[in-house]
Motif scaffolding. Structure first.
Motif, PDB file in Angstrom:
ATOM      1  N   THR A  98     -32.768   6.879  -8.488  1.00 57.90           N
ATOM      2  CA  THR A  98     -33.782   5.840  -8.238  1.00 57.90           C
ATOM      3  C   THR A  98     -33.297   4.440  -8.602  1.00 57.90           C
ATOM      4  OG1 THR A  98     -34.726   6.288 -10.434  1.00 57.90           O
ATOM      5  CG2 THR A  98     -35.688   7.458  -8.546  1.00 57.90           C
ATOM      6  N   LYS A  99     -32.039   4.287  -8.949  1.00 59.47           N
ATOM      7  CA  LYS A  99     -31.529   2.959  -9.293  1.00 59.47           C
ATOM      8  C   LYS A  99     -31.505   2.069  -8.064  1.00 59.47           C
ATOM      9  CE  LYS A  99     -28.583   3.848 -13.305  1.00 59.47           C
ATOM     10  NZ  LYS A  99     -27.188   3.832 -13.819  1.00 59.47           N
ATOM     11  N   GLN A 100     -31.808   0.792  -8.297  1.00 63.46           N
ATOM     12  CA  GLN A 100     -31.744  -0.170  -7.221  1.00 63.46           C
ATOM     13  C   GLN A 100     -30.290  -0.530  -6.932  1.00 63.46           C
ATOM     14  OE1 GLN A 100     -34.228  -3.519  -8.072  1.00 63.46           O
ATOM     15  NE2 GLN A 100     -36.083  -2.284  -8.359  1.00 63.46           N
ATOM     16  N   LEU A 101     -30.069  -1.110  -5.737  1.00 67.32           N
ATOM     17  CA  LEU A 101     -28.708  -1.408  -5.297  1.00 67.32           C
ATOM     18  C   LEU A 101     -28.015  -2.390  -6.229  1.00 67.32           C
ATOM     19  CD1 LEU A 101     -26.475  -1.056  -3.215  1.00 67.32           C
ATOM     20  CD2 LEU A 101     -27.527  -2.899  -1.872  1.00 67.32           C
ATOM     21  N   TYR A 102     -28.754  -3.418  -6.666  1.00 64.88           N
ATOM     22  CA  TYR A 102     -28.124  -4.414  -7.539  1.00 64.88           C
ATOM     23  C   TYR A 102     -27.727  -3.805  -8.870  1.00 64.88           C
ATOM     24  CZ  TYR A 102     -31.875  -5.048 -10.953  1.00 64.88           C
ATOM     25  OH  TYR A 102     -32.764  -4.872 -11.972  1.00 64.88           O
ATOM     26  N   ALA A 103     -28.529  -2.855  -9.357  1.00 61.21           N
ATOM     27  CA  ALA A 103     -28.207  -2.202 -10.628  1.00 61.21           C
ATOM     28  C   ALA A 103     -26.950  -1.347 -10.488  1.00 61.21           C
ATOM     29  CB  ALA A 103     -29.376  -1.345 -11.095  1.00 61.21           C
ATOM     30  N   VAL A 104     -26.822  -0.662  -9.343  1.00 67.25           N
ATOM     31  CA  VAL A 104     -25.617   0.141  -9.095  1.00 67.25           C
ATOM     32  C   VAL A 104     -24.391  -0.752  -9.000  1.00 67.25           C
ATOM     33  CG1 VAL A 104     -24.493   1.713  -7.475  1.00 67.25           C
ATOM     34  CG2 VAL A 104     -26.937   1.951  -7.951  1.00 67.25           C
ATOM     35  N   ALA A 105     -24.532  -1.906  -8.310  1.00 68.94           N
ATOM     36  CA  ALA A 105     -23.406  -2.835  -8.172  1.00 68.94           C
ATOM     37  C   ALA A 105     -22.990  -3.409  -9.515  1.00 68.94           C
ATOM     38  CB  ALA A 105     -23.775  -3.961  -7.202  1.00 68.94           C
ATOM     39  N   VAL A 106     -23.974  -3.788 -10.328  1.00 70.87           N
ATOM     40  CA  VAL A 106     -23.667  -4.348 -11.648  1.00 70.87           C
ATOM     41  C   VAL A 106     -23.002  -3.309 -12.532  1.00 70.87           C
ATOM     42  CG1 VAL A 106     -24.705  -5.219 -13.777  1.00 70.87           C
ATOM     43  CG2 VAL A 106     -25.445  -6.123 -11.575  1.00 70.87           C
ATOM     44  N   GLU A 107     -23.486  -2.075 -12.464  1.00 68.99           N
ATOM     45  CA  GLU A 107     -22.893  -1.005 -13.269  1.00 68.99           C
ATOM     46  C   GLU A 107     -21.459  -0.721 -12.823  1.00 68.99           C
ATOM     47  OE1 GLU A 107     -23.739   3.677 -14.465  1.00 68.99           O
ATOM     48  OE2 GLU A 107     -25.286   2.467 -13.471  1.00 68.99           O
ATOM     49  N   PHE A 108     -21.233  -0.751 -11.506  1.00 71.55           N
ATOM     50  CA  PHE A 108     -19.887  -0.528 -10.991  1.00 71.55           C
ATOM     51  C   PHE A 108     -18.939  -1.635 -11.449  1.00 71.55           C
ATOM     52  CE2 PHE A 108     -16.742  -1.477  -7.658  1.00 71.55           C
ATOM     53  CZ  PHE A 108     -16.019  -0.299  -7.679  1.00 71.55           C
ATOM     54  N   LEU A 109     -19.376  -2.882 -11.346  1.00 70.81           N
ATOM     55  CA  LEU A 109     -18.543  -3.998 -11.796  1.00 70.81           C
ATOM     56  C   LEU A 109     -18.298  -3.938 -13.300  1.00 70.81           C
ATOM     57  CD1 LEU A 109     -20.031  -6.942  -9.696  1.00 70.81           C
ATOM     58  CD2 LEU A 109     -17.869  -5.742  -9.331  1.00 70.81           C
ATOM     59  N   SER A 110     -19.295  -3.483 -14.030  1.00 71.00           N
ATOM     60  CA  SER A 110     -19.132  -3.352 -15.478  1.00 71.00           C
ATOM     61  C   SER A 110     -18.065  -2.314 -15.816  1.00 71.00           C
ATOM     62  CB  SER A 110     -20.469  -2.967 -16.116  1.00 71.00           C
ATOM     63  OG  SER A 110     -20.335  -2.784 -17.506  1.00 71.00           O
ATOM     64  N   ARG A 111     -18.065  -1.213 -15.074  1.00 71.63           N
ATOM     65  CA  ARG A 111     -17.056  -0.176 -15.321  1.00 71.63           C
ATOM     66  C   ARG A 111     -15.664  -0.657 -14.929  1.00 71.63           C
ATOM     67  NH1 ARG A 111     -20.281   5.204 -13.047  1.00 71.63           N
ATOM     68  NH2 ARG A 111     -21.845   5.302 -14.725  1.00 71.63           N
ATOM     69  N   VAL A 112     -15.578  -1.373 -13.799  1.00 72.75           N
ATOM     70  CA  VAL A 112     -14.289  -1.925 -13.383  1.00 72.75           C
ATOM     71  C   VAL A 112     -13.775  -2.919 -14.410  1.00 72.75           C
ATOM     72  CG1 VAL A 112     -13.143  -3.354 -11.649  1.00 72.75           C
ATOM     73  CG2 VAL A 112     -14.704  -1.544 -10.932  1.00 72.75           C
ATOM     74  N   ARG A 113     -14.683  -3.755 -14.921  1.00 73.03           N
ATOM     75  CA  ARG A 113     -14.303  -4.731 -15.922  1.00 73.03           C
ATOM     76  C   ARG A 113     -13.784  -4.056 -17.197  1.00 73.03           C
ATOM     77  NH1 ARG A 113     -19.150  -6.190 -17.749  1.00 73.03           N
ATOM     78  NH2 ARG A 113     -18.769  -4.784 -19.491  1.00 73.03           N
ATOM     79  N   THR A 114     -14.517  -3.057 -17.662  1.00 74.21           N
ATOM     80  CA  THR A 114     -14.102  -2.354 -18.881  1.00 74.21           C
ATOM     81  C   THR A 114     -12.762  -1.660 -18.680  1.00 74.21           C
ATOM     82  OG1 THR A 114     -16.427  -1.994 -19.462  1.00 74.21           O
ATOM     83  CG2 THR A 114     -14.781  -0.610 -20.557  1.00 74.21           C
ATOM     84  N   THR A 115     -12.581  -1.025 -17.524  1.00 75.22           N
ATOM     85  CA  THR A 115     -11.307  -0.361 -17.238  1.00 75.22           C
ATOM     86  C   THR A 115     -10.166  -1.360 -17.183  1.00 75.22           C
ATOM     87  OG1 THR A 115     -12.481   1.333 -15.967  1.00 75.22           O
ATOM     88  CG2 THR A 115     -10.118   1.153 -15.628  1.00 75.22           C
TER      89      THR A 115
END
Length: 241
Positions: free
Chosen positions: A13-30
């Motif tokens: 049920t996550k919104q698209l912007y939340a998925v995008a932010v989470e993806f960028l956060s994971r890329v940033r951390t990696t």
């Protein structure tokens, strides 16, 4: 309904912007972890090479002078990136209540590790600024007269400055290696690398996510972390430009 089922429904049920932010956060951390590992490897290599040639002035200048400017730039930007990663990790752990990845890890240990890593990268960046004059002098002397040190002996003042540079540089490289080794003790990294998580861990993570969402007054945790790291990155870029 099991904790895993609730976690799957919350993910769906996550919104698209939340998925995008989470993806960028994971890329940033990696990318931060990758940069910290690369910097530690380069530091270990340079420490070995410089230690081998440090006793012979001519051999050292012949090896290091042509590349000193490029090494300085590489070390500066990688150290600055790793410093931002340390700040981002400290902010993220603070948002999560200094919770370790393993139940046996206390919050004080997580906080102490983050502060130590941040301090090590901060001191290393300061030492990089201090050594900048020596790095550029090596390269400038080489560009003016290649292999000038073979024609005439380097002045005593130059040798003394080079000795100080060696000491500060060895300290900087050693601190960068220690910072990376300290990051390896992060229990959250060990948990992320595990094959699977138990149902109790999923329940614990889900409860924490709900609690954090309520405490943040509707602001999603990945959004806070991403915004904080983005502002830090922009601030550092503006200060260096």
């Amino acid at each position: 309904m099991t904790a895993q089922r609730r976690a799957e429904e919350a993910e769906a049920t996550k919104q698209l912007y939340a998925v995008a932010v989470e993806f960028l956060s994971r890329v940033r951390t990696t990318s931060f972890f990758f940069s910290q590992g690369i910097l530690a490897g380069i530091s270990a290599l340079l420490l070995i090479l410089l230690a081998v040639d440090s006793g012979d002035t001519v051999s050292f200048l012949h090896f290091f002078s042509p590349i000193s400017r490029y090494v300085h730039g590489l070390m500066f930007w990688l150290t600055a990136l790793c410093l931002m990663g340390a700040v981002d990790k400290l902010a993220t752990d603070k948002i999560c209540g200094w919770r370790g990845g393993l139940p046996s890890v206390s919050s004080s240990a997580v906080k102490a590790r983050d502060v130590v890593v941040l301090s090590l990268y901060g001191v290393s960046l300061i030492l990089t600024f201090i050594n900048a004059e020596g790095d550029l002098r090596f390269q400038y002397s080489e560009s003016r007269a290649p292999s000038w040190y073979r024609d005439t002996a380097p002045p005593s003042a130059f040798v003394e400055e080079m000795t100080t540079w060696h000491s500060l540089n060895a300290l900087r490289l050693g601190l960068l290696i220690v910072a990376w080794v300290t990051l390896l003790t992060d229990s959250q990294v060990q948990v992320m690398g595990a094959a699977a998580a138990t149902e109790a861990s999923l329940e614990h993570l889900l409860q924490d996510e709900i609690a954090l969402g309520e405490d943040a007054a509707g602001v999603d945790t990945p959004t806070v972390s991403f915004s904080l790291s983005l502002s830090l990155s922009l601030s550092l870029s503006l200060s260096l430009s």
